[in-house]
Every structure is written in structure tokens, then in C-alpha cells.
Design an enzyme around this catalytic site. Structure first.
Site, PDB file in Angstrom:
ATOM      1  CD1 TRP A  63      -3.223   4.147   5.304  1.00  0.00           C
ATOM      2  CD2 TRP A  63      -4.288   3.378   7.122  1.00  0.00           C
ATOM      3  NE1 TRP A  63      -2.848   4.913   6.377  1.00  0.00           N
ATOM      4  CE2 TRP A  63      -3.474   4.472   7.505  1.00  0.00           C
ATOM      5  CE3 TRP A  63      -5.038   2.724   8.104  1.00  0.00           C
ATOM      6  CZ2 TRP A  63      -3.406   4.937   8.814  1.00  0.00           C
ATOM      7  CZ3 TRP A  63      -4.967   3.177   9.416  1.00  0.00           C
ATOM      8  CH2 TRP A  63      -4.159   4.272   9.751  1.00  0.00           C
ATOM      9  NE  ARG A  68      -5.496  13.917   8.995  1.00  0.00           N
ATOM     10  CZ  ARG A  68      -6.682  13.856   9.602  1.00  0.00           C
ATOM     11  NH1 ARG A  68      -6.773  13.935  10.912  1.00  0.00           N
ATOM     12  NH2 ARG A  68      -7.791  13.738   8.887  1.00  0.00           N
ATOM     13  CD1 TRP A 106      -1.030   2.361   2.264  1.00  0.00           C
ATOM     14  CD2 TRP A 106      -2.820   1.742   1.073  1.00  0.00           C
ATOM     15  NE1 TRP A 106      -1.930   3.399   2.294  1.00  0.00           N
ATOM     16  CE2 TRP A 106      -3.040   3.039   1.570  1.00  0.00           C
ATOM     17  CE3 TRP A 106      -3.813   1.144   0.287  1.00  0.00           C
ATOM     18  CZ2 TRP A 106      -4.214   3.759   1.315  1.00  0.00           C
ATOM     19  CZ3 TRP A 106      -4.982   1.857   0.031  1.00  0.00           C
ATOM     20  CH2 TRP A 106      -5.172   3.157   0.542  1.00  0.00           C
ATOM     21  CG  ASP A 156      -1.259  11.285   2.079  1.00  0.00           C
ATOM     22  OD1 ASP A 156      -2.124  10.583   1.552  1.00  0.00           O
ATOM     23  OD2 ASP A 156      -1.468  11.973   3.094  1.00  0.00           O
ATOM     24  CB  SER A 205       1.230  13.261   5.362  1.00  0.00           C
ATOM     25  OG  SER A 205       0.842  12.186   4.560  1.00  0.00           O
TER      26      SER A 205
END
Ligand SMILES: *[C@@H]1O[C@H](CO)[C@@H](O)[C@H](O)[C@H]1NC(C)=O
Ligand SMILES: *[C@@H]1O[C@H](CO)[C@@H](O)[C@H](O)[C@H]1NC(C)=O
Ligand SMILES: *[C@@H]1O[C@H](CO)[C@@H](O)[C@H](O)[C@H]1NC(C)=O
Ligand SMILES: *[C@@H]1O[C@H](CO)[C@@H](O)[C@H](O)[C@H]1NC(C)=O
Ligand SMILES: *[C@@H]1O[C@H](CO)[C@@H](O)[C@H](O)[C@H]1NC(C)=O
Ligand SMILES: *[C@@H]1O[C@H](CO)[C@@H](O)[C@H](O)[C@H]1NC(C)=O
Length: 589
Positions: free
Chosen positions: A76, A178, A49, A52, A113
Site C-alpha cells: 500500500w 470516509r 497492490w 478495496d 474508496s
């Protein structure tokens, strides 16, 4: 899953060592047959997988791309790590060991990310989101272990992490905090960075933090920007663009620039942008035209595309955009094929002449992959005609075409209710005739046309006499007949293309790569990316056409199509992809 993968890798390695070359050839061709949807020149890891793009940069002449990666499977997983690859040309990629994985209290539930900032002394630092022991989102820092290594293979995390955390005072929701951006310097010598967030009543926020030393960050009293009723802002990207020309500018540039704020809205899963002014005195961003919140809101891509991020390439003086292109297949198919997720081909991005839109174009290095070429000049596409483009590998190609429409007065009039381009494209699919169009390309078509994907335009007369544009150009991609497999998401995509067909040709650039089609309309004003999974239109059984189903002829002023060679994309034989050996700390999950 990890153990299984390792033993398969071990076995095939042993086979390759023991047996001769033809076994390897056999393996390669078998792999192709089993993997018709793997791409030839789009970025993807060898397996598993990916979502981003993270921390893209150029460092000591080497391009780096990090990415959200699950080393344990094709879906994920909370044990998400920072995958890492390097490249000399943004086209061919060498896999590197993941840069870091969950290892500290501040990221034990995932390394999410983030972005790279190049400090004034040339050293890169990463700010990324960690999910901590309490499942709270916090911002951490990671630094290279050896800055002399252009491949930056090892990263370390200072024990002072997290640097930024939600607390009782700042009122930030620990579930909505985030994706820190690349930081930039103010005139006061202080760093600024934004982090995506939202309030309980769906106000999207770009929370601003400042720091003198990059370690001690203080939250500003005001966010850099916010918009009501937009929900959580993921993966914000904030960067300057030159007012004229297509050169990129450094993120901290004080030149004569406009600024772009891009946010990925979790409620719609699309990437929206505004162009505006960054007020350096008040430390706020003001979009020129506000934040459009309806179906005509400007997007980086009107298809399958999310969580994008740019970086400034100081060698080629350009800003380069990466974006995650998700699968459109059910998770069970991803598990079966053993991987999920692509990155779009890297795009140069700059401010268009109007100052009102961004333009995007595949980076020029794609031309190094071009093989045999087919060219047409001044061909007429009569009403109802379909012309095949012979002589290129239609499953892996780069096509540029330019259409000119005569008889514009024959265009149908736009209905006032037609405000949503995606809806018009879906209701009026490519088989529905109108005065002008549909005309465009049919790609990834099987020999009998049972499967095909079309990319097309339609021209309407504007119903709104107040508007200065007499015509409305609609650009659509239709995946509804892309595959015999009906379990895939075949949503039709569409956008309005702001050009005047009475004095401009309508251009289309299409990158075709087995299971992805990336379209650039009007010289990069509108991008639409789609994922398709043909069962018949595979390899040599794939065809490419130009078509016109409108009632009026359309001129193809020019068409150039190139076969594209495969790039080296994270080929494990070039540099063994390092699987997790040290998994004991992760077994707790
Ligand atoms: C987690 O929460 C507990 C109790 O609220 C607190 O004592 C602890 O410091 C928190 N841990 C982290 C890593 O924030
Ligand atoms: C750091 O990287 C350089 C360049 O790759 C290498 O020559 C040097 O040995 C590395 N230093 C350490 C301590 O690994
Ligand atoms: C962090 O920065 C703030 C604001 O500049 C300052 O008040 C504070 O003393 C600093 N803290 C440390 C530990 O340096
Ligand atoms: C990814 O694709 C799947 C399957 O079409 C879809 O359910 C999911 O919402 C998509 N996610 C994003 C972020 O686009
Ligand atoms: C969308 O919003 C913008 C700005 O708010 C407005 O100018 C435009 O007319 C709206 N379009 C539609 C279709 O409602
Ligand atoms: C626009 O649409 C309305 C309603 O369909 C129609 O009455 C009107 O004549 C149209 N205007 C033009 C300029 O075609």
C-alpha cells in the site's frame, strides 16, 4: 518501482516484436512457474497492490470495476489511485487506464474508496474520499468526460471539490470520515448518501448527508445509524433487498423491501451486516435484531474478506457483491511476486426466505468457464475414508457437493462454552474425530498430502434445550497444513450454519483458484474465503478429495466438479495497461 516496471514492460515488448511466437510461449510458461499463486479467474491487476473494490456498476451494457490501486509497487502507498477495468460479462476483464489519481488539493494525499451513483438521466457520478493537503479526509466528486464512451475511460474532477469536509462545527474527526456509498433518492426528491465515521469513544457512525443537486450537501442532524463500541465504520454499504425471490432492486427503490446495512469494522477487519427497516420519515435505519456484537455476528464472509461493495445490475436484475481478498503472506513475499490482493469472484446477493440472513452465490457467468466435469451420485463416505475426485484440474475448479448424514443421534453434545465457531474449528481441527464429522472436501492437496487445505462440517447436538434447533452445524476451513511455508497466516476460520440436518442435506460449493479457496455453505448462507500458498500442490501436482473422519458414514448425495478455464483477467496484451508517464507531480513523495 514504476520506472523499473516500465523498462521491463518495454524490454519484453521489444522482444515480442523482434522474435517469434515461441519466445512468447516460453515467456508465458516461465511466468507460470514463477507465479504459482496468480489466479485463473479471480480479478487482479497485472501487477502491484490492490485493495478495496470501488464504484462497481453497469453502464451502457459494460461492467465497470474500479479498485484501490498502487501503481508503484506491491504494498500500500499514499499515492493510491482508482484502478479501472471493464467487462462485457463480469468474468473477462480488460484493463483501462486508472480513472484518476491524486491531482487536486482535496485529494493530493490519495484517492481513497467511494461509490458510483447512476443519476436519473443515466449518467454515472463518483463520490470518493480524498486525503487533502492537511491530511484531512474529505469527500470529492468525479464525472465522466465523455458519457458516450461506454468504457468511461476519462474522468474529471470539478474544482469545487471537496463537497463534504469535516469542520469546526460538525465535530467530525478528519481522520475518520470516509468511503461514501451509492446515493439514493428520497420521496422528497433529495439525494441521500452515508459516509463512515466514528467518535472518540468508539461509537461507529453512518453520517447522513442530503442534497438536491448532488453538489451542495447538507449534513443531517442525525446519522442514518450508529452503534456504540464498534469503532470506525469503513466502507458502509446500504441497499434494499426484495422480501421474496432473489432478484435485486435498484438502490433508490420504494418497493416492498427490507434494507441491509453492511459495515467493515477496522478493529476486527471483517464485514458485518444487519437486515432491517429504513424509516423514510425519520431518515433512520433500524436493524430487526439489533447489531450483534459477539462472535456470532452475521458476516458476509467468515474468512479473509473486507471492504465489500454491491451494485444493482439492471440488465440481469440482480445485486452483485464484490469484496477484497487480502493476501495471507508476508509483505516481502508480495514484493517478490510483484502483486498483492484479489477480488472475490462476483457474487449475487439476496435475502433468504427466513428474512434473517443474506444468501450469496457465484454469478451464473462462471459456468462459461466450465470444462470437463466429473459427477458422483449416492456414494457412501465410510467412517475414516478419503475418496479422490479424479478428472478435473484440481488447482482451478468449481465443486458442488451435497452431504446427507444418517445416525444423527450419534452426534456429540455441544459444550455450553462453545460459542465461538472459529475457536471450535481451531481447537478441534479436521484431524480430531467426533461422532459426526469432520466430513467435507480436501482441496489443493499435494500428492503425498503433506500440503492440503480442508473445508468441512461437524454436527453437534445442541446443549441448549430452549433452542428450537436440535442440532448445530459447524462449517470450518483449515489452512494449518496448506503450505510448507510457515510464514503465511494460516488462521482457521469457522461459522455456524443455520440448517437442520435432520431434514436437509448439507451443501457446499467450493471455488478453487491456485491461491484462493471460496466456500459457500448451505446454498450461500455461510461464505468462507481463504488464501493459501502451497509449495508442492501446484498445477498438475494438485489433488481434490472428499473425506469423512467421523465415526459414522456420510452419504454424498451428489458431487459435481468442473475444471475451470482461465478467464481473460486484465491481460495487458489485450489493451496495454497504461502506466504513469506523467509522474512529475507525484515525485514530491
Ligand atoms: C489546511 O489548514 C489550513 C490552516 O488550518 C487552512 O488555512 C487551509 O484552508 C486548509 N486547507 C484545506 C485544503 O483544507
Ligand atoms: C466520445 O465517445 C464516443 C464513443 O466512444 C466517440 O465516438 C466520441 O468520439 C467521443 N468523443 C470525444 C470528444 O472524444
Ligand atoms: C445548499 O443547500 C442548503 C440546504 O438546502 C441551502 O440552505 C444552501 O443555500 C445551499 N447552498 C448553495 C450554495 O446552494
Ligand atoms: C492483510 O493480510 C496481512 C497479512 O496476513 C495482515 O497483516 C493484514 O492485517 C491484513 N489486512 C486486512 C485488511 O485484512
Ligand atoms: C450474541 O449476541 C446475540 C444478540 O445480542 C445473542 O442473542 C446471542 O446469544 C449472543 N451469543 C453469544 C455466543 O454470546
Ligand atoms: C449441557 O452441558 C452441561 C454442562 O456440560 C451438562 O451438565 C448438561 O447435561 C448438558 N445438557 C445436555 C442436554 O446435554
Amino acid at each position: 518501482m514504476a520506472k523499473l516496471n516500465r523498462s521491463i514492460v518495454g524490454l519484453s515488448l521489444l522482444l515480442s516484436l523482434l522474435l517469434c511466437d515461441f519466445i512468447i510461449d516460453l515467456e508465458a510458461s516461465q511466468q507460470d512457474l514463477n507465479q504459482p499463486y496468480r489466479t485463473g479467474y479471480h480479478f487482479q491487476p497485472p501487477r502491484n497492490w490492490m485493495n478495496d473494490p470501488n464504484g462497481p456498476m453497469i453502464y451502457k451494457g459494460i461492467y465497470h470495476l474500479f479498485y484501490q490501486y498502487n501503481p508503484y509497487g506491491a504494498v500500500w502507498d499514499v499515492r493510491i489511485v482508482w484502478g479501472h477495468s471493464t467487462s462485457a460479462d463480469l468474468v473477462n476483464w480488460t484493463p483501462q487506464p486508472p480513472a484518476f489519481n491524486p491531482s487536486q488539493p482535496s485529494d493530493v494525499n490519495g484517492c481513497w474508496s467511494g461509490s458510483v451513483t447512476i443519476l436519473p438521466d443515466g449518467k454515472p457520478v463518483i463520490l470518493y474520499t480524498g486525503i487533502d493537503q492537511n491530511k484531512s479526509q474529505v469527500q470529492n466528486i468525479a464525472v465522466p468526460v465523455n458519457v458516450s464512451d461506454p468504457y468511461l475511460r476519462e474522468w474529471s474532477k470539478p474544482t469545487l471539490n471537496p463537497l463534504l469536509a469535516p469542520n469546526a462545527v460538525n465535530g467530525i474527526d478528519p481522520d475518520r470520515f470516509r468511503d461514501p456509498t451509492t446515493a439514493w433518492l428520497g420521496r422528497d426528491g433529495e439525494w441521500r448518501v452515508i459516509v463512515g465515521s466514528s467518535t472518540d469513544d468508539r461509537r461507529g457512525l453512518a453520517i447522513l448527508y442530503k442534497s438536491r443537486d448532488f453538489f451542495n450537501w447538507t449534513q443531517s442532524t442525525k446519522p442514518l445509524h450508529y452503534e456504540d463500541l464498534t469503532g470506525m465504520w469503513e466502507c458502509p454499504d446500504f441497499f434494499p433487498v426484495a422480501i421474496t425471490g432473489s432478484e435485486g432492486v435498484e438502490t433508490s427503490s420504494f418497493g416492498d423491501v427490507k434494507h441491509v446495512l453492511k459495515v467493515s469494522l477496522i478493529e476486527t477487519l471483517h464485514d458485518y451486516y444487519t437486515i432491517g427497516t429504513y424509516d423514510r420519515e425519520k431518515d433512520v435505519y433500524v436493524p430487526d435484531l439489533g447489531f450483534v456484537q459477539n462472535e456470532s455476528a452475521p458476516r458476509l464472509d467468515y474468512g479473509k474478506y473486507y471492504a465489500s461493495k454491491t451494485f444493482f445490475d439492471d440488465v440481469k436484475k440482480r445485486r452483485v457483491l464484490w469484496g477484497w481478498v487480502n493476501e495471507s503472506s508476508p509483505a516481502k513475499d508480495d514484493i517478490e511476486k510483484g502483486w498483492s490482493g484479489l477480488q472475490s469472484f462476483p457474487r449475487k446477493i439476496w435475502l433468504g426466505e427466513s428474512g434473517k440472513e443474506l444468501l450469496q452465490w457465484p454469478i451464473e457467468e462462471i459456468e462459461t468457464l466450465r470444462g470437463s466435469q466429473v459427477s458422483w451420485h449416492n456414494k457412501v463416505l465410510k467412517a475414516g475414508s478419503t475418496l479422490q475426485v479424479h478428472g478435473v484440474t484440481a488447482a482451478q475448479a468449481d465443486v458442488e457437493v451435497s452431504f446427507k448424514v444418517r445416525n444423527l443421534e450419534k452426534a456429540d453434545v455441544m459444550k455450553p462454552s462453545w460459542t465461538d465457531p472459529q475457536k471450535i474449528c481451531s481447537q478441534e481441527d479436521s484431524s480430531v474425530k467426533s461422532g459426526l464429522g469432520p466430513f467435507g472436501l480436501i482441496v489443493l492437496a499435494s500428492n503425498d498430502m503433506e500440503e492440503h487445505t480442508s473445508v468441512y462440517f461437524k454436527i453437534f447436538k445442541s446443549n441448549d434445550t430452549n433452542k428450537n434447533t436440535k442440532y448445530v452445524v459447524l462449517m470450518c476451513t483449515d489452512q494449518s497444513r496448506s503450505s510448507l511455508n510457515d510464514e503465511n497466516d494460516k488462521t482457521t476460520f469457522g461459522a455456524f450454519l443455520a440448517i437442520d440436518p435432520s431434514n436437509q442435506a448439507i451443501s457446499l460449493r467450493t471455488l478453487i483458484d491456485h491461491s484462493i479457496v471460496e466456500n459457500y455453505g448451505g446454498g450461500g448462507k455461510v461464505c468462507i474465503t481463504s488464501r493459501v500458498y502451497p509449495k508442492l500442490a501446484i498445477g498438475e501436482n494438485t489433488n481434490l478429495f472428499a473425506f469423512n473422519r467421523g465415526t459414522q458414514s456420510v452419504d454424498v448425495l451428489s458431487l459435481s466438479a468442473w475444471s475451470l478455464k482461465s478467464a481473460q483477467i486484465n491481460d495487458e496484451s489485450m489493451s496495454p495497461f497504461i502506466e504513469y508517464e506523467d509522474s512529475h507531480s507525484l515525485n514530491q513523495f
